[in-house]
Enzyme design. Structure first.
Site, PDB file in Angstrom:
ATOM      1  N   HIS A   1      -6.298   2.278  -4.664  1.00 28.53           N
ATOM      2  CA  HIS A   1      -5.493   3.328  -4.008  1.00 28.53           C
ATOM      3  C   HIS A   1      -6.318   4.070  -2.952  1.00 28.53           C
ATOM      4  O   HIS A   1      -6.396   5.304  -2.956  1.00 28.53           O
ATOM      5  CB  HIS A   1      -4.936   4.308  -5.054  1.00 28.53           C
ATOM      6  CG  HIS A   1      -3.689   5.000  -4.579  1.00 28.53           C
ATOM      7  ND1 HIS A   1      -2.668   5.358  -5.404  1.00 28.53           N
ATOM      8  CD2 HIS A   1      -3.310   5.402  -3.329  1.00 28.53           C
ATOM      9  CE1 HIS A   1      -1.715   5.956  -4.705  1.00 28.53           C
ATOM     10  NE2 HIS A   1      -2.079   5.999  -3.433  1.00 28.53           N
TER      11      HIS A   1
ATOM     12  N   ALA B   1       0.861  -1.195   0.000  1.00 26.51           N
ATOM     13  CA  ALA B   1       0.000   0.000   0.000  1.00 26.51           C
ATOM     14  C   ALA B   1       0.894   1.241   0.000  1.00 26.51           C
ATOM     15  O   ALA B   1       0.534   2.270   0.560  1.00 26.51           O
ATOM     16  CB  ALA B   1      -0.924  -0.007   1.216  1.00 26.51           C
TER      17      ALA B   1
ATOM     18  N   GLU C   1      -2.009   3.397 -12.866  1.00 25.88           N
ATOM     19  CA  GLU C   1      -3.345   3.359 -12.260  1.00 25.88           C
ATOM     20  C   GLU C   1      -4.368   4.036 -13.168  1.00 25.88           C
ATOM     21  O   GLU C   1      -4.046   5.019 -13.838  1.00 25.88           O
ATOM     22  CB  GLU C   1      -3.327   4.031 -10.885  1.00 25.88           C
ATOM     23  CG  GLU C   1      -2.421   3.279  -9.917  1.00 25.88           C
ATOM     24  CD  GLU C   1      -2.391   3.860  -8.501  1.00 25.88           C
ATOM     25  OE1 GLU C   1      -3.123   4.838  -8.227  1.00 25.88           O
ATOM     26  OE2 GLU C   1      -1.624   3.334  -7.672  1.00 25.88           O
TER      27      GLU C   1
HETATM   28  P1  NAI Z   1       7.760   7.906   5.654  1.00 23.53           P
HETATM   29  O1  NAI Z   1       8.644   8.815   4.890  1.00 23.53           O
HETATM   30  O2  NAI Z   1       7.328   8.288   7.022  1.00 23.53           O
HETATM   31  O3  NAI Z   1       8.434   6.447   5.732  1.00 23.53           O
HETATM   32  C1  NAI Z   1       9.134   5.861   4.676  1.00 23.53           C
HETATM   33  C2  NAI Z   1      10.258   5.036   5.277  1.00 23.53           C
HETATM   34  O4  NAI Z   1      10.868   4.254   4.262  1.00 23.53           O
HETATM   35  C3  NAI Z   1      11.354   5.885   5.905  1.00 23.53           C
HETATM   36  O5  NAI Z   1      11.608   5.437   7.232  1.00 23.53           O
HETATM   37  C4  NAI Z   1      12.554   5.638   4.993  1.00 23.53           C
HETATM   38  O6  NAI Z   1      13.796   5.713   5.687  1.00 23.53           O
HETATM   39  C5  NAI Z   1      12.263   4.252   4.507  1.00 23.53           C
HETATM   40  N1  NAI Z   1      12.934   3.857   3.274  1.00 23.53           N
HETATM   41  C6  NAI Z   1      13.238   4.613   2.191  1.00 23.53           C
HETATM   42  N2  NAI Z   1      13.827   3.847   1.242  1.00 23.53           N
HETATM   43  C7  NAI Z   1      13.875   2.597   1.732  1.00 23.53           C
HETATM   44  C8  NAI Z   1      14.366   1.369   1.215  1.00 23.53           C
HETATM   45  N3  NAI Z   1      14.894   1.274  -0.004  1.00 23.53           N
HETATM   46  N4  NAI Z   1      14.280   0.267   2.006  1.00 23.53           N
HETATM   47  C9  NAI Z   1      13.749   0.350   3.254  1.00 23.53           C
HETATM   48  N5  NAI Z   1      13.272   1.497   3.788  1.00 23.53           N
HETATM   49  C10 NAI Z   1      13.329   2.592   3.033  1.00 23.53           C
HETATM   50  O7  NAI Z   1       6.494   7.661   4.704  1.00 23.53           O
HETATM   51  P2  NAI Z   1       5.037   7.199   5.141  1.00 23.53           P
HETATM   52  O8  NAI Z   1       4.204   8.373   5.472  1.00 23.53           O
HETATM   53  O9  NAI Z   1       5.149   6.097   6.123  1.00 23.53           O
HETATM   54  O10 NAI Z   1       4.488   6.629   3.731  1.00 23.53           O
HETATM   55  C11 NAI Z   1       5.004   5.408   3.202  1.00 23.53           C
HETATM   56  C12 NAI Z   1       4.471   5.189   1.798  1.00 23.53           C
HETATM   57  O11 NAI Z   1       3.051   5.065   1.822  1.00 23.53           O
HETATM   58  C13 NAI Z   1       4.773   6.322   0.810  1.00 23.53           C
HETATM   59  O12 NAI Z   1       5.191   5.750  -0.408  1.00 23.53           O
HETATM   60  C14 NAI Z   1       3.444   7.000   0.604  1.00 23.53           C
HETATM   61  O13 NAI Z   1       3.351   7.583  -0.678  1.00 23.53           O
HETATM   62  C15 NAI Z   1       2.493   5.808   0.745  1.00 23.53           C
HETATM   63  N6  NAI Z   1       1.113   6.167   1.089  1.00 23.53           N
HETATM   64  C16 NAI Z   1       0.100   5.441   0.493  1.00 23.53           C
HETATM   65  C17 NAI Z   1      -1.227   5.732   0.786  1.00 23.53           C
HETATM   66  C18 NAI Z   1      -2.310   4.949   0.148  1.00 23.53           C
HETATM   67  O14 NAI Z   1      -3.413   5.451   0.002  1.00 23.53           O
HETATM   68  N7  NAI Z   1      -2.079   3.713  -0.217  1.00 23.53           N
HETATM   69  C19 NAI Z   1      -1.591   6.818   1.695  1.00 23.53           C
HETATM   70  C20 NAI Z   1      -0.455   7.442   2.359  1.00 23.53           C
HETATM   71  C21 NAI Z   1       0.855   7.128   2.026  1.00 23.53           C
END
Ligand code: NAI
Length: 399
Positions: free
Chosen positions: A283, A229, A260
């Site tokens: 999504h 997600a 998408e």
């Molecule tokens: P965040 O920035 O708080 O966390 C992302 C984490 O991934 C960070 O701790 C970062 O260090 C880590 N990271 C980066 N590259 C990495 C890698 N190659 N391997 C392992 N860890 C890695 O972001 P948040 O707010 O937790 O969002 C996460 C994802 O969820 C984003 O891609 C965002 O776009 C997506 N998202 C999806 C939604 C949906 O409706 N499905 C809604 C909200 C967010």
């Protein structure tokens, strides 16, 4: 007097925040507007709220001289030309955390449903079968959840999963404080080898493209489950399709896809369509009534705080200055070109007009500097027009 214009049916919680703060001229539009109408609707607006469908490009921003700040009532901000906004002295705010919990709940729910093979059983009952077998159905309790990307969402998922009795391990490229009993693994490979359920919560972009490819899927435990997600680019869909078809993975849930559909009536094009052990959602990980309400409040509060005190904490394109109580008779917000001597020039102009600086906070970012000055003395139209018309000034406001 501040005029707030909100587009795209932003939750009423936002209007409530503006009105409670005394910004009661709030104009709402149910949808995004075509460029010509948008320009007109922006005229005279001091604060604008948009979601993902309203595009604020450089031309629109340069024709909106009254605009003081933009609120993106969503996570993404690439619908706004952020550099152009910064060069016009306009901070842009968004809501990075308001839907964290919604995504985390969906992921835990999907993990439980897939461990019990519910998508498949649900389809079978609809097709007229009554297959009561327990084969391949497991409790979440005692199973290992592997979280890739232990940021805002990943760490929330871990907390919820522990409450359901799961063992939580995670892999992140940065050192992270583990919450509860979660443990970091020393490599992605180690996480994949141990987890019964793997869930992805990383950002998009080149560094995470296809991190779940054929080799990563092969490294997962036989019968494991994959949930994504985060971003559609993170999983190689053909490789996932093959891993599900061979039975190496027992199920998957995807909320995001490499490509998408753009509208409600456009179907998703994916080899996973029709697989009964795969949950496909459009999504909507972060799309709940609660998250919409939270987003409305979070972004409106950031705009109000900026409007009343000049604080830019959380702005995505602007020097960030945290809230500080006003100390003088007036507070002047000055955005200037980030050049040597800019502060001296500003202070001299203030001194020449009898203003005594009580407190001053400066931050710079790229081509601009932003300074909040609390002053004693009479700040009248003459002083403001001197400050505004100086060549170093990008914009100057009084709060
Ligand atoms: P965040 O920035 O708080 O966390 C992302 C984490 O991934 C960070 O701790 C970062 O260090 C880590 N990271 C980066 N590259 C990495 C890698 N190659 N391997 C392992 N860890 C890695 O972001 P948040 O707010 O937790 O969002 C996460 C994802 O969820 C984003 O891609 C965002 O776009 C997506 N998202 C999806 C939604 C949906 O409706 N499905 C809604 C909200 C967010």
């Amino acid at each position: 007097m501040s005029r707030v214009v909100l587009f795209e049916n932003i939750h009423p919680s936002a209007k409530e925040v503006f009105v409670n703060a005394g910004m009661d001229e709030v104009i709402t539009h149910a949808a995004s507007l075509p460029p010509g109408e948008l320009q007109e609707a922006l005229s005279g607006a001091h604060f604008v709220g948009i979601r993902s469908r309203t595009h604020l490009d450089a031309a629109l921003l340069s024709n909106a001289p009254d605009l003081r700040a933009v609120g993106c009532f969503c996570i993404g901000t690439n619908q706004v030309d952020l550099d152009a906004a910064m060069l016009h002295g306009i901070p842009v705010f968004n809501a990075p955390f308001s839907n964290t919990r919604s995504v985390a709940e969906l992921v835990l729910g999907e993990a439980i449903l897939l461990l019990r093979r519910i998508p498949e059983k649900n389809a079978r009952v609809h097709q007229g079968h009554w297959d009561k077998t327990a084969t391949g159905a497991f409790e979440a309790r005692g199973k290992t959840l592997g979280i890739i990307g232990y940021g805002n969402i990943g760490s929330q998922v871990g907390t919820l999963a522990e409450a359901a009795g799961m063992r939580v391990i995670f892999h992140d490229v940065e050192a992270k404080l583990p919450l509860g009993n979660a443990r970091a693994t020393t490599s992605l490979k180690k996480l994949l080898a141990q987890a019964d359920v793997v869930t992805l919560h990383v950002p998009g972009g080149k560094s995470t493209a296809n991190i779940i490819n054929a080799a990563a899927l092969a490294a997962m435990k036989p019968g494991a489950i994959l949930i994504n997600a985060s971003r559609g680019t993170v999983v190689d869909i053909d490789a996932l399709h093959a891993a599900l078809q061979s039975g190496h993975l027992s199920g998957a849930a995807l909320d995001v896809f490499p490509s998408e559909p753009k509208s409600t009536d456009e179907p998703l094009n994916s080899p996973l369509i029709g697989m009964h052990n795969v949950i496909l959602t459009p999504h909507i990980g972060g799309s709940t009534q609660e998250s919409q309400e939270n987003i409305g409040r979070e972004v409106a509060e950031k705009l109000v705080r900026f409007g009343l005190s000049g604080t830019t904490k959380g702005a995505v394109n602007f020097p960030e200055i945290a809230y500080q109580e006003a100390l003088g008779a007036a507070r002047i917000l000055h955005v200037h070109r980030n050049l040597p001597g800019a502060m001296g020039t500003l202070s001299n102009m203030m001194a020449e007009h009898g203003l005594n600086i009580v407190s001053q906070q400066l931050q710079t970012r790229g081509q601009i500097g932003y300074v909040i000055s609390d002053v004693e003395g009479k700040v009248d139209d003459t002083v403001m027009s001197v400050l505004r018309s100086h060549p170093i000034t990008v914009r100057c406001d009084l709060v």
